[in-house]
Design a protein around this motif. Structure first.
Motif, PDB file in Angstrom:
ATOM      1  N   ASP A 142      18.098 -13.522   4.155  1.00 45.89           N
ATOM      2  CA  ASP A 142      17.036 -13.984   5.041  1.00 45.89           C
ATOM      3  C   ASP A 142      15.986 -12.907   5.318  1.00 45.89           C
ATOM      4  OD1 ASP A 142      18.299 -16.470   5.314  1.00 45.89           O
ATOM      5  OD2 ASP A 142      19.578 -15.718   6.938  1.00 45.89           O
ATOM      6  N   TRP A 143      16.174 -11.712   4.727  1.00 44.76           N
ATOM      7  CA  TRP A 143      15.238 -10.611   4.965  1.00 44.76           C
ATOM      8  C   TRP A 143      13.834 -10.995   4.486  1.00 44.76           C
ATOM      9  CZ3 TRP A 143      14.248  -6.573   7.682  1.00 44.76           C
ATOM     10  CH2 TRP A 143      13.325  -5.612   7.252  1.00 44.76           C
ATOM     11  N   LYS A 144      12.840 -10.843   5.361  1.00 44.19           N
ATOM     12  CA  LYS A 144      11.479 -11.259   5.048  1.00 44.19           C
ATOM     13  C   LYS A 144      10.517 -10.084   4.890  1.00 44.19           C
ATOM     14  CE  LYS A 144      12.018 -15.703   7.419  1.00 44.19           C
ATOM     15  NZ  LYS A 144      11.511 -16.592   8.499  1.00 44.19           N
ATOM     16  N   GLY A 145      11.043  -8.855   5.029  1.00 46.86           N
ATOM     17  CA  GLY A 145      10.191  -7.691   4.866  1.00 46.86           C
ATOM     18  C   GLY A 145      10.138  -7.212   3.425  1.00 46.86           C
ATOM     19  N   GLU A 146       9.601  -6.014   3.253  1.00 44.23           N
ATOM     20  CA  GLU A 146       9.542  -5.405   1.934  1.00 44.23           C
ATOM     21  C   GLU A 146      10.878  -4.728   1.619  1.00 44.23           C
ATOM     22  OE1 GLU A 146       7.182  -5.508  -0.250  1.00 44.23           O
ATOM     23  OE2 GLU A 146       5.387  -6.173   0.836  1.00 44.23           O
ATOM     24  N   VAL A 147      11.094  -4.419   0.359  1.00 44.19           N
ATOM     25  CA  VAL A 147      12.303  -3.733  -0.081  1.00 44.19           C
ATOM     26  C   VAL A 147      11.900  -2.533  -0.925  1.00 44.19           C
ATOM     27  CG1 VAL A 147      14.442  -3.887  -1.405  1.00 44.19           C
ATOM     28  CG2 VAL A 147      13.672  -5.848  -0.053  1.00 44.19           C
ATOM     29  N   GLY A 148      12.510  -1.372  -0.625  1.00 44.51           N
ATOM     30  CA  GLY A 148      12.238  -0.165  -1.386  1.00 44.51           C
ATOM     31  C   GLY A 148      11.449   0.857  -0.585  1.00 44.51           C
ATOM     32  N   TYR A 149      11.232   2.012  -1.210  1.00 45.48           N
ATOM     33  CA  TYR A 149      10.444   3.065  -0.577  1.00 45.48           C
ATOM     34  C   TYR A 149       8.993   2.606  -0.432  1.00 45.48           C
ATOM     35  CZ  TYR A 149      14.395   6.126  -1.775  1.00 45.48           C
ATOM     36  OH  TYR A 149      15.631   6.705  -1.893  1.00 45.48           O
ATOM     37  N   VAL A 150       8.254   3.301   0.419  1.00 46.78           N
ATOM     38  CA  VAL A 150       6.834   3.011   0.571  1.00 46.78           C
ATOM     39  C   VAL A 150       6.132   3.320  -0.750  1.00 46.78           C
ATOM     40  CG1 VAL A 150       4.715   3.592   1.796  1.00 46.78           C
ATOM     41  CG2 VAL A 150       6.894   3.523   3.032  1.00 46.78           C
ATOM     42  N   THR A 151       5.389   2.350  -1.258  1.00 47.60           N
ATOM     43  CA  THR A 151       4.748   2.468  -2.564  1.00 47.60           C
ATOM     44  C   THR A 151       3.237   2.395  -2.444  1.00 47.60           C
ATOM     45  OG1 THR A 151       4.769   0.081  -2.951  1.00 47.60           O
ATOM     46  CG2 THR A 151       6.733   1.331  -3.650  1.00 47.60           C
ATOM     47  N   LYS A 152       2.590   2.720  -3.541  1.00 48.68           N
ATOM     48  CA  LYS A 152       1.133   2.600  -3.629  1.00 48.68           C
ATOM     49  C   LYS A 152       0.697   1.161  -3.373  1.00 48.68           C
ATOM     50  CE  LYS A 152      -2.602   3.457  -6.980  1.00 48.68           C
ATOM     51  NZ  LYS A 152      -2.896   3.966  -8.353  1.00 48.68           N
ATOM     52  N   ASP A 153       1.450   0.211  -3.915  1.00 51.06           N
ATOM     53  CA  ASP A 153       1.112  -1.205  -3.718  1.00 51.06           C
ATOM     54  C   ASP A 153       1.186  -1.601  -2.250  1.00 51.06           C
ATOM     55  OD1 ASP A 153       0.649  -1.569  -6.404  1.00 51.06           O
ATOM     56  OD2 ASP A 153       2.627  -2.432  -6.827  1.00 51.06           O
ATOM     57  N   MET A 154       2.199  -1.089  -1.537  1.00 51.53           N
ATOM     58  CA  MET A 154       2.318  -1.407  -0.111  1.00 51.53           C
ATOM     59  C   MET A 154       1.132  -0.863   0.670  1.00 51.53           C
ATOM     60  SD  MET A 154       6.300  -0.780   0.891  1.00 51.53           S
ATOM     61  CE  MET A 154       7.627  -1.248  -0.207  1.00 51.53           C
TER      62      MET A 154
END
Length: 278
Positions: free
Chosen positions: A209-221
């Motif tokens: 149900d997770w609705k956030g982002e997954v992974g380290y902070v990226t250029k795309d984020m």
């Protein structure tokens, strides 16, 4: 575990309209007595320290203080900087949130304190001197306990009806359980939907149900959520673990000065005038 946080945010019954005395001293360390501590999650707790009823801590936005303690058999005391999470003008108390690290001398020391024990503190220590509407937009990237200076800024902006600065926060953690002050941040976002947005990212989602982002902070984020470097009058602020700082903005220098912009922010064209590293 955030029930504890709700308890710690109770209003101080001793607040009056009389001018407040300032508790901090920028030239010497003063002892402050721990009143209570409440766990927030598996490795993070809220610590409330007592002030006199007519005292405010004496920080401005944005600033921090340094804590000093003699740890174990060390000859020299350990000194670390912290940003409290209590409101700027709170009287009679101030609150700290401290994440305990296995190799963290000061964080382990603070977690060992019991009510009635003291912690020696000096400040304020100047960070980013902020005035209302200095910027049209502020984008923030925080990791773990690096949320505390961001919360200080968010509280200040959103509690001032004259400040129209738009705020966006990307907040990175290992897991959902590690997200500090999530209910507080969500509450601000719900109350100020046109002015404040928070985006969470976790190393690995533990729920479908997770609705956030997954992974380290990226250029795309950064491109997706934060104001672009081409916009006028914007600021990007960052605070978190060293690996995240190196990746996102470049680290501060050994003398704690800002240093050059590097990492993702450099790739996207942000200048030193557009970036502040806490």
């Amino acid at each position: 575990m955030l029930i504890g946080y709700s308890y710690m945010r109770t209003k101080n019954p001793h607040v009056t309209e009389e001018p407040a005395r300032l508790a901090l001293n920028s030239r010497r360390f003063k002892p402050f007595t721990l009143q209570d501590k409440v766990p927030i999650n598996h490795d993070t707790s809220m610590f409330r320290f007592t002030l006199d009823p007519d005292e405010e801590l004496g920080l401005y936005v944005t600033s921090c203080f340094v804590a000093k303690a003699k740890v174990g058999d060390d000859e020299k005391p350990t000194v670390r900087a912290y940003t409290p999470v209590s409101p700027q003008y709170a009287r009679g108390y101030f609150d700290m949130i401290v994440k305990k690290y296995d190799d963290g001398k000061m964080s382990s020391h603070i977690h060992s304190l019991e009510p009635g024990d003291v912690l020696h503190i000096k400040g304020p220590i100047h960070k980013l001197l902020y005035n209302a509407n200095d910027f049209k937009e502020i984008g923030m990237v925080a990791g773990g306990s690096g949320i505390t200076p961001m919360l200080q800024l968010v509280q200040h902006v959103l509690n001032d009806p004259k400040d129209k600065t738009k705020l966006t926060l990307v907040y990175a953690n290992k897991s959902e359980d590690d997200i500090i002050l999530r209910s507080v941040l969500d509450s601000y976002a719900e109350k100020h939907p046109k002015q404040f947005r928070v985006v969470y990212t976790v190393d690995k989602a533990s729920s479908p149900d997770w609705k956030g982002e997954v992974g380290y902070v990226t250029k795309d984020m950064v491109q997706k959520y934060l104001p672009a470097s081409s916009k006028d009058n914007v600021l990007l602020a960052v605070c978190g673990p060293m690996p995240m700082m190196k990746s996102v903005s470049g680290p501060k220098l050994p003398d704690f000065s800002q240093g050059e912009v590097d990492g993702i922010f450099k790739e996207l064209g942000y200048t030193s005038e557009q970036v502040f590293k806490f």
